[in-house]
Design an enzyme around this catalytic site. Structure first.
Site, mmCIF file in Angstrom:
data_model
loop_
_atom_site.group_PDB
_atom_site.id
_atom_site.type_symbol
_atom_site.label_atom_id
_atom_site.label_comp_id
_atom_site.label_asym_id
_atom_site.label_seq_id
_atom_site.Cartn_x
_atom_site.Cartn_y
_atom_site.Cartn_z
ATOM 1 C CG ASP A 113 -3.898 23.406 21.200
ATOM 2 O OD1 ASP A 113 -4.743 24.216 21.792
ATOM 3 O OD2 ASP A 113 -4.220 22.737 20.349
ATOM 4 C CG HIS B 60 -2.679 20.199 14.851
ATOM 5 N ND1 HIS B 60 -3.627 19.143 14.136
ATOM 6 C CD2 HIS B 60 -3.669 21.126 15.058
ATOM 7 C CE1 HIS B 60 -4.786 19.716 13.907
ATOM 8 N NE2 HIS B 60 -4.733 20.759 14.529
ATOM 9 C CD GLU C 224 -3.832 9.055 20.122
ATOM 10 O OE1 GLU C 224 -4.764 10.218 19.499
ATOM 11 O OE2 GLU C 224 -3.919 8.775 21.107
ATOM 12 C CD GLN D 288 -2.453 18.653 23.409
ATOM 13 O OE1 GLN D 288 -3.425 18.222 22.693
ATOM 14 N NE2 GLN D 288 -2.046 18.305 24.782
ATOM 15 C CG PHE E 177 -1.846 12.901 20.375
ATOM 16 C CD1 PHE E 177 -1.009 13.621 21.281
ATOM 17 C CD2 PHE E 177 -3.030 13.741 19.960
ATOM 18 C CE1 PHE E 177 -1.645 14.680 22.035
ATOM 19 C CE2 PHE E 177 -3.581 14.705 20.598
ATOM 20 C CZ PHE E 177 -2.826 15.082 21.721
ATOM 21 C CG HIS F 1 8.224 -15.730 30.287
ATOM 22 N ND1 HIS F 1 7.339 -15.873 29.538
ATOM 23 C CD2 HIS F 1 8.873 -14.447 30.183
ATOM 24 C CE1 HIS F 1 7.144 -14.904 28.672
ATOM 25 N NE2 HIS F 1 7.978 -14.019 28.991
#
Length: 396
Positions: free
Chosen positions: A196, A188, A141, A200, A164, A70
């Protein structure tokens, strides 16, 4: 891990309602027939997946289906393998390969005159939370980003929590390499998200999107500048990122205010300003509150809203810094690394007599009320006041 277990792949796809074909991927005639059948024969309202079983190095002795070949050059075996290839081709009879004349062209994408449906129409001090026009992609996402980056001539906006987008960095990076015009909106952002918690909170997003070659990074501070950022992003080639907050901040700009990529706004100034404070959105509001407190002590500060961090308006920042004794404080709801402070420091790195103090989040934050977190992690109005006094004290 499943390698050539085609029945397992097929069973998984059928479990989700797909039509499937398992074929020899080296048989061109079979592939052509399968592609034809998939578009003309099969049941409508279902997707079709063609599982083509192939082997790396097909037809080459000692190389076919060998993992250790490979990504490897042929080296001393090149002549032997080229002869094998020619012999295999000759078995098919005389070959006279000629490329067809190109008759079609891909039209160039025109993103030079995209406009908002209507201009901003806000009142000063109004707190704005807006629209509902979107396609829901759920918690995936990579799936959100990749289709948006592919269609030529399409100007797409992808929006999710700023935190995210880290999941889709590979797709974002490859989109840039493919010269796509996709735009990202990270909401956010920062510790101002509050309860949160750190999982987050987007605190690495500016560093991530700033590292993308050719990208443009917007950080609007109110509803008016956010709408302008959307319009400018739609008309700007390449990857664009717009950072937004979870806190609803008041409108501070006139509806007809002009915004440009790479042009900062001097939000507050006087002839006696001692320090230039550079901040965006949530921390811009904190800087304004700090300025009001400092005025009570007879200290005036200049405040700059950069609007875009990439490109950064170096000239405006430098000229204002020189007017305030070379003293700059950057304040950001982002980790210290790769954000506003580093952008300013990098832009002015070769300038003499410039002192830059950076206020930013220094550690993984806890969960609490936004105001408590802004105070605890050193980017509040009180923290700006202390930084200004410290800078003035040290400079004297």
């Amino acid at each position: 891990m499943l390698q050539h277990e085609m029945d397992v792949y097929e069973a998984r796809l059928k479990a989700f309602g797909w039509n499937t074909y398992v074929v020899d991927g080296h048989d061109v005639e079979v592939l052509c027939k399968t592609l034809h059948d998939a578009t003309t024969v099969h049941v409508k309202d279902k997707p079709t997946c063609i599982l083509a079983k192939t082997f790396k190095g097909k037809g080459f002795p000692g190389i076919e289906d060998q993992i250790n070949w490979h990504g490897k050059v042929m080296g001393t075996r090149a002549d032997e393998l080229i002869k094998t290839l020619k012999d295999n081709m000759s078995k098919q009879g005389p070959i006279n390969l000629r490329p067809q004349t190109i008759t079609a062209t891909v039209p160039k994408s025109d993103i030079s005159n995209i406009r908002l449906a209507e201009p901003p129409n806000y009142e000063m001090g109004q707190q704005v939370a807006h629209p509902k026009r979107f396609i829901e992609c759920y918690i995936a996402e990579q799936n959100l980003v990749w289709p948006s980056a592919v269609p030529p001539g399409t100007v797409a906006f992808c929006s999710t929590f700023a935190a995210f987008f880290t999941r889709a960095f590979d797709q974002i990076r490859m989109g840039a390499i493919s010269q796509t015009n996709v735009n990202f909106v990270g909401s956010h952002a920062g510790i101002s998200l509050g309860f949160d918690g750190s999982s987050q909170m987007g605190l690495e997003d500016l560093a991530m999107f700033g590292s993308i070659p050719g990208s443009t990074v917007f950080y609007p501070s109110d509803a008016v500048s956010c709408e302008r950022a959307v319009k400018l992003a739609a008309n700007t080639p390449g990857i664009c990122y717009i950072r937004t907050s979870s806190l609803i901040v008041p409108v501070i700009n006139r509806n007809d205010e002009l915004f440009q990529v790479g042009k900062a706004k001097v939000v507050r100034r006087s002839d006696s300003d001692k320090v230039t404070v550079i901040s965006c959105c949530v921390t811009l509001l904190e800087a304004t509150r700090a300025a009001d407190k400092l005025t009570l002590d007879g200290i005036n500060i200049r405040i700059i809203d950069p609007f875009t961090l990439k490109p950064l308006d170096r000239d405006t920042i430098l000229s204002n810094a020189k007017e305030t004794g070379g003293r700059i404080i950057t304040v950001e709801d982002h980790y210290e690394w790769g954000g506003l402070g580093e952008a300013v420091a990098g832009a002015l790195s070769e300038e003499r007599d410039i002192c830059i103090k950076r206020l930013a989040v220094q550690e993984v934050p806890h969960s609490s009320k936004p105001a408590e977190l802004i105070e605890k992690y050193g980017i509040s109005a009180n923290c700006i006041v202390k930084a200004v006094n410290c800078m003035l004290f040290k400079s004297t």
